[in-house]
Design a protein around this motif. Structure first.
Motif, PDB file in Angstrom:
ATOM      1  N   GLY A  51       6.705   1.077   3.449  1.00  0.00           N
ATOM      2  CA  GLY A  51       6.027   1.217   2.168  1.00  0.00           C
ATOM      3  C   GLY A  51       4.607   0.723   2.157  1.00  0.00           C
ATOM      4  O   GLY A  51       3.970   0.691   1.095  1.00  0.00           O
ATOM      5  N   ALA A  65       7.264   9.045  -3.115  1.00  0.00           N
ATOM      6  CA  ALA A  65       8.373   8.087  -3.159  1.00  0.00           C
ATOM      7  C   ALA A  65       9.642   8.752  -3.692  1.00  0.00           C
ATOM      8  O   ALA A  65      10.738   8.543  -3.152  1.00  0.00           O
ATOM      9  CB  ALA A  65       7.992   6.888  -4.026  1.00  0.00           C
ATOM     10  N   TRP A  76       6.759   1.371  -2.450  1.00  0.00           N
ATOM     11  CA  TRP A  76       5.485   0.868  -1.927  1.00  0.00           C
ATOM     12  C   TRP A  76       5.457  -0.653  -1.984  1.00  0.00           C
ATOM     13  O   TRP A  76       5.727  -1.253  -3.023  1.00  0.00           O
ATOM     14  CB  TRP A  76       4.318   1.484  -2.700  1.00  0.00           C
ATOM     15  N   LEU A 100       1.493   9.455  -4.706  1.00  0.00           N
ATOM     16  CA  LEU A 100       2.352   8.420  -4.140  1.00  0.00           C
ATOM     17  C   LEU A 100       3.686   8.322  -4.884  1.00  0.00           C
ATOM     18  O   LEU A 100       4.741   8.104  -4.276  1.00  0.00           O
ATOM     19  CB  LEU A 100       1.632   7.076  -4.145  1.00  0.00           C
ATOM     20  N   LEU A 124       1.527   0.536  -8.685  1.00  0.00           N
ATOM     21  CA  LEU A 124       2.377   1.033  -7.612  1.00  0.00           C
ATOM     22  C   LEU A 124       3.319  -0.004  -7.019  1.00  0.00           C
ATOM     23  O   LEU A 124       4.419   0.338  -6.564  1.00  0.00           O
ATOM     24  CB  LEU A 124       1.499   1.602  -6.481  1.00  0.00           C
ATOM     25  N   PHE A 161      -0.640  -2.380  -0.625  1.00  0.00           N
ATOM     26  CA  PHE A 161      -1.630  -1.351  -0.930  1.00  0.00           C
ATOM     27  C   PHE A 161      -3.006  -1.923  -0.630  1.00  0.00           C
ATOM     28  O   PHE A 161      -3.428  -2.891  -1.248  1.00  0.00           O
ATOM     29  CB  PHE A 161      -1.536  -0.938  -2.406  1.00  0.00           C
ATOM     30  N   VAL A 213       0.693   6.245   4.924  1.00  0.00           N
ATOM     31  CA  VAL A 213       1.826   5.432   4.478  1.00  0.00           C
ATOM     32  C   VAL A 213       2.755   5.211   5.662  1.00  0.00           C
ATOM     33  O   VAL A 213       2.860   6.047   6.562  1.00  0.00           O
ATOM     34  CB  VAL A 213       2.584   6.102   3.314  1.00  0.00           C
ATOM     35  N   VAL A 258       0.738   1.029   2.369  1.00  0.00           N
ATOM     36  CA  VAL A 258      -0.205   2.112   2.077  1.00  0.00           C
ATOM     37  C   VAL A 258      -1.606   1.640   2.443  1.00  0.00           C
ATOM     38  O   VAL A 258      -2.023   0.558   2.035  1.00  0.00           O
ATOM     39  CB  VAL A 258      -0.177   2.507   0.588  1.00  0.00           C
TER      40      VAL A 258
END
Length: 286
Positions: free
Chosen positions: A61, A205, A35, A201, A28, A38, A92, A63
């Protein structure tokens, strides 16, 4: 050695393995992707609350995913509960920027619904539909059941946190309320949470970047059309319960340019648009 069945052991339910955070990051977090960070935590109260608290220090971005939420929230602070690792519970952080007028930010939870339904339909092979304004529905047990929900909240002057909860492997005896459902109960072809999360995700996006590129215009971005096409509420007679005890009953005939649900009363009276922020409950009439 910790016993396999000890409370809190991440391998205590082998049918529900933990998310593979390193692999998800590799998939990702790319230089040209939306993103930017994460994180997966074993448990938290609410990913929305946690991400909102650190929004000022986070890039767009970000997460945040939790394997378990003890205080997950839906609209109007309704509680969302599920066993550990039985679903996808994540938030998010988005900053639409000055190019999107704030009066169009109300489309973000609807955008998240379209994106989640599209991603899950592809990755899980289930027929998803949307109940206005923020529920994800599946067909299970001969009827429609809520398998997911969306909550969007402002985080400061320029950011929005969108939380998404999706029941993936909940069994019938684990459902929190009558009418709930899961991808498992909808006979999904896959309940592997890693590809499901990636699919949602990536879909989110794609939809967000297209919507932002046209200044949040729901027509030019095709968002209004896509939501209407997937909305199970349209064409049905519903009762909108509003604050103060007032209610409006009518056929849900359209979404207006602000994402509000337009109701046509059966008595031929004037149509009325109701917004998500004004709704206490939306139920089938009768």
């Amino acid at each position: 050695m910790t016993p396999l069945n000890a409370p809190g052991n991440r391998w205590s339910d082998l049918d529900r393995p933990p998310l593979n955070a390193p692999a998800l990051r590799r998939a990702l977090l790319r230089p040209d992707a939306l993103w930017t960070s994460f994180d997966v935590v074993p448990a938290t109260g609410s990913t929305n609350s946690d991400l909102a608290a650190r929004a000022a220090d986070s890039a767009e971005g970000a997460v945040l995913v939790a394997e378990e939420q003890s205080a997950g929230r839906g609209r109007l602070d309704r509680v969302w509960t599920a066993p550990p690792r039985s679903g996808l519970f994540f938030s998010v952080l988005l900053r639409p920027g000055p190019g999107v007028p704030q009066e169009r930010w109300g489309w973000l939870p609807l955008l998240a619904g379209v994106a989640a339904a599209a991603g899950l339909s592809r990755a899980a092979g289930v027929d998803m539909s949307l109940k206005w304004p923020n529920d994800l529905l599946v067909r299970a047990g001969g009827g429609e059941r809520k398998a997911g929900g969306i909550l969007a909240e402002r985080a400061g002057a320029d950011a929005v946190v969108i939380g998404i909860g999706i029941n993936v492997t909940l069994r019938e005896d684990e459902l929190p309320v009558p009418g709930a459902g899961s991808l498992l109960l909808a006979n999904a072809v896959s309940t592997d949470r890693d590809p499901l999360l990636r699919a949602v995700l990536r879909s989110l996006a794609d939809w967000y970047e297209e919507w932002r590129a046209v200044g949040g215009d729901p027509v030019a971005s095709r968002l209004q059309e896509a939501y209407a096409a997937g909305c199970a509420t349209l064409g049905r007679t519903v009762r909108a319960e509003l604050p103060g005890g007032r209610s409006v009953t009518g056929e849900a005939v359209a979404l207006d340019g602000d994402g509000r649900l337009v109701l046509a009363p059966a008595d031929g009276g004037p149509r009325e648009a109701v917004g998500a922020g004004d709704i206490v409950h939306l139920r089938p009439a009768g």
